[in-house]
Motif scaffolding. Structure first.
Motif, PDB file in Angstrom:
ATOM      1  N   LEU A  18     -10.953  18.545 -19.904  1.00 41.72           N
ATOM      2  CA  LEU A  18     -11.216  19.710 -19.061  1.00 41.72           C
ATOM      3  C   LEU A  18     -11.737  19.279 -17.693  1.00 41.72           C
ATOM      4  O   LEU A  18     -11.341  19.833 -16.654  1.00 41.72           O
ATOM      5  N   ALA A  19     -12.615  18.279 -17.680  1.00 36.63           N
ATOM      6  CA  ALA A  19     -13.166  17.775 -16.415  1.00 36.63           C
ATOM      7  C   ALA A  19     -12.068  17.150 -15.557  1.00 36.63           C
ATOM      8  O   ALA A  19     -12.020  17.359 -14.336  1.00 36.63           O
ATOM      9  N   LEU A  20     -11.174  16.382 -16.188  1.00 40.60           N
ATOM     10  CA  LEU A  20     -10.074  15.765 -15.445  1.00 40.60           C
ATOM     11  C   LEU A  20      -9.151  16.828 -14.852  1.00 40.60           C
ATOM     12  O   LEU A  20      -8.691  16.699 -13.708  1.00 40.60           O
ATOM     13  N   GLU A  21      -8.872  17.861 -15.623  1.00 38.87           N
ATOM     14  CA  GLU A  21      -8.028  18.946 -15.123  1.00 38.87           C
ATOM     15  C   GLU A  21      -8.672  19.628 -13.921  1.00 38.87           C
ATOM     16  O   GLU A  21      -7.992  19.986 -12.953  1.00 38.87           O
ATOM     17  N   ALA A  22      -9.984  19.819 -13.970  1.00 37.81           N
ATOM     18  CA  ALA A  22     -10.687  20.456 -12.857  1.00 37.81           C
ATOM     19  C   ALA A  22     -10.602  19.592 -11.598  1.00 37.81           C
ATOM     20  O   ALA A  22     -10.420  20.100 -10.482  1.00 37.81           O
ATOM     21  N   ILE A  23     -10.722  18.275 -11.770  1.00 37.21           N
ATOM     22  CA  ILE A  23     -10.681  17.357 -10.625  1.00 37.21           C
ATOM     23  C   ILE A  23      -9.286  17.287 -10.017  1.00 37.21           C
ATOM     24  O   ILE A  23      -9.114  17.273  -8.792  1.00 37.21           O
ATOM     25  N   LEU A  24      -8.262  17.247 -10.874  1.00 36.18           N
ATOM     26  CA  LEU A  24      -6.895  17.005 -10.403  1.00 36.18           C
ATOM     27  C   LEU A  24      -6.094  18.271 -10.126  1.00 36.18           C
ATOM     28  O   LEU A  24      -4.966  18.192  -9.629  1.00 36.18           O
ATOM     29  N   SER A  25      -6.653  19.429 -10.425  1.00 35.99           N
ATOM     30  CA  SER A  25      -5.915  20.685 -10.219  1.00 35.99           C
ATOM     31  C   SER A  25      -5.554  20.891  -8.748  1.00 35.99           C
ATOM     32  O   SER A  25      -4.535  21.526  -8.428  1.00 35.99           O
ATOM     33  N   ALA A  26      -6.371  20.346  -7.833  1.00 38.63           N
ATOM     34  CA  ALA A  26      -6.110  20.508  -6.409  1.00 38.63           C
ATOM     35  C   ALA A  26      -4.820  19.817  -5.973  1.00 38.63           C
ATOM     36  O   ALA A  26      -4.263  20.142  -4.915  1.00 38.63           O
ATOM     37  N   THR A  30       1.762  18.951 -12.453  1.00 38.73           N
ATOM     38  CA  THR A  30       1.726  19.356 -13.857  1.00 38.73           C
ATOM     39  C   THR A  30       0.855  18.381 -14.645  1.00 38.73           C
ATOM     40  O   THR A  30       1.160  17.190 -14.725  1.00 38.73           O
ATOM     41  N   LEU A  31      -0.233  18.898 -15.227  1.00 34.74           N
ATOM     42  CA  LEU A  31      -1.159  18.075 -15.998  1.00 34.74           C
ATOM     43  C   LEU A  31      -0.881  18.251 -17.486  1.00 34.74           C
ATOM     44  O   LEU A  31      -0.850  19.371 -17.989  1.00 34.74           O
ATOM     45  N   VAL A  32      -0.658  17.144 -18.173  1.00 38.37           N
ATOM     46  CA  VAL A  32      -0.319  17.172 -19.598  1.00 38.37           C
ATOM     47  C   VAL A  32      -1.436  16.497 -20.382  1.00 38.37           C
ATOM     48  O   VAL A  32      -1.821  15.361 -20.084  1.00 38.37           O
ATOM     49  N   ARG A 116      -9.250  11.449  -7.440  1.00 41.05           N
ATOM     50  CA  ARG A 116      -8.174  12.308  -6.948  1.00 41.05           C
ATOM     51  C   ARG A 116      -7.329  11.582  -5.908  1.00 41.05           C
ATOM     52  O   ARG A 116      -6.098  11.685  -5.901  1.00 41.05           O
ATOM     53  N   ALA A 117      -7.973  10.817  -5.034  1.00 38.74           N
ATOM     54  CA  ALA A 117      -7.242  10.082  -4.001  1.00 38.74           C
ATOM     55  C   ALA A 117      -6.345   9.011  -4.614  1.00 38.74           C
ATOM     56  O   ALA A 117      -5.196   8.831  -4.194  1.00 38.74           O
ATOM     57  N   LYS A 118      -6.868   8.295  -5.613  1.00 42.27           N
ATOM     58  CA  LYS A 118      -6.071   7.252  -6.263  1.00 42.27           C
ATOM     59  C   LYS A 118      -4.845   7.845  -6.959  1.00 42.27           C
ATOM     60  O   LYS A 118      -3.734   7.320  -6.855  1.00 42.27           O
ATOM     61  N   VAL A 119      -5.057   8.954  -7.680  1.00 41.97           N
ATOM     62  CA  VAL A 119      -3.950   9.590  -8.389  1.00 41.97           C
ATOM     63  C   VAL A 119      -2.917  10.123  -7.406  1.00 41.97           C
ATOM     64  O   VAL A 119      -1.703  10.010  -7.629  1.00 41.97           O
ATOM     65  N   SER A 120      -3.376  10.686  -6.291  1.00 46.53           N
ATOM     66  CA  SER A 120      -2.445  11.274  -5.322  1.00 46.53           C
ATOM     67  C   SER A 120      -1.504  10.231  -4.733  1.00 46.53           C
ATOM     68  O   SER A 120      -0.343  10.528  -4.441  1.00 46.53           O
TER      69      SER A 120
END
Length: 227
Positions: A18-26, A30-32, A116-120
């Motif tokens: 849930l925390a990861l989804e909140a961080i990456l939702s921006a 698609t989050l799986v 978030r920056a690394k994932v983006s």
């Protein structure tokens, strides 16, 4: 309409997912979710992912073992893996993460902005690779089909090559901008290496187009520069 990239989140604790989804939702991708290594491997059988966020400490199949399975599969071996861990056993533990195929290793609690920056970055690289594959497929199909345009109309070879060159130029411009952004931000070596691989593939496709031009290929439109 641009298809969204898929990001695989692997953690046995629902509150962490849930925390990861909140961080990456921006990022608007698609989050799986996957609550175990086994569940993650099943998801990877059917879907393509831009990046995997993988918890190290999980019951049963842990993150290291899950990563080993991912890297053994031809379909998934090139997907970037970012390890997330709540423990730190020193350099040896970190080295084991990189040895398992991770492109990054982040200890919890982590900075949401950094994650978030690394994932983006990996999402952008994935999208550019998808565009490149589409352009290569379009080139192959149109040449095999005798020069049909996207609308199905027949086109003269010169017009077809000009259209394909213009589309490729747009991807080249975006890739160049991304590479400069990575240089400016002193990004991870793995991200820089992935960007360089993308540029090499773009160069190969550009050369293939140039080879189809009459003469020396001087009629190919120049690649737009990025200031």
């Amino acid at each position: 309409m641009v298809q969204k990239a898929k990001i695989l989140l692997v953690d046995d604790r629902p509150e962490n997912l849930l925390a990861l989804e909140a961080i990456l939702s921006a990022l608007d991708q698609t989050l799986v979710r996957a609550s175990s290594g086994e569940e993650a491997l099943k998801a990877l059988l059917t879907d393509d992912f831009a990046v995997i966020l993988l918890d190290v400490q999980m019951p049963g199949m842990d993150g290291f073992e899950t990563a080993a399975h991912i890297k053994r599969r031809e379909r998934t071996r090139d997907i970037p893996i970012i390890f997330l861990t709540a423990i730190n056993h020193g350099p040896h533990h970190t080295f084991r993460g990189y040895a398992a195929g991770a492109v990054d290793y982040i200890s919890k609690p982590f900075d949401p902005w950094v994650l978030r920056a690394k994932v983006s970055v990996f999402v952008e690289l994935y999208m550019k690779n998808c565009q490149l594959r589409e352009q290569a497929a379009l080139l192959r199909l149109q040449l095999e089909g005798g020069g049909k345009s996207a609308s199905g109309d027949s086109k003269e070879p010169a017009g077809l090559l000009a259209e394909l060159s213009a589309r490729l130029a747009a991807v080249e411009e975006q890739a160049e901008a991304l590479s400069k952004q990575l240089d400016d931000e002193s990004a991870d070596a793995a991200a820089v290496a992935t960007a360089a691989h993308l540029e090499r593939k773009l160069t190969g496709l550009r050369r293939a187009l140039d080879a189809l031009e009459p003469g020396t290929g001087s009629g190919t439109p120049p690649v737009p520069s990025q200031s």
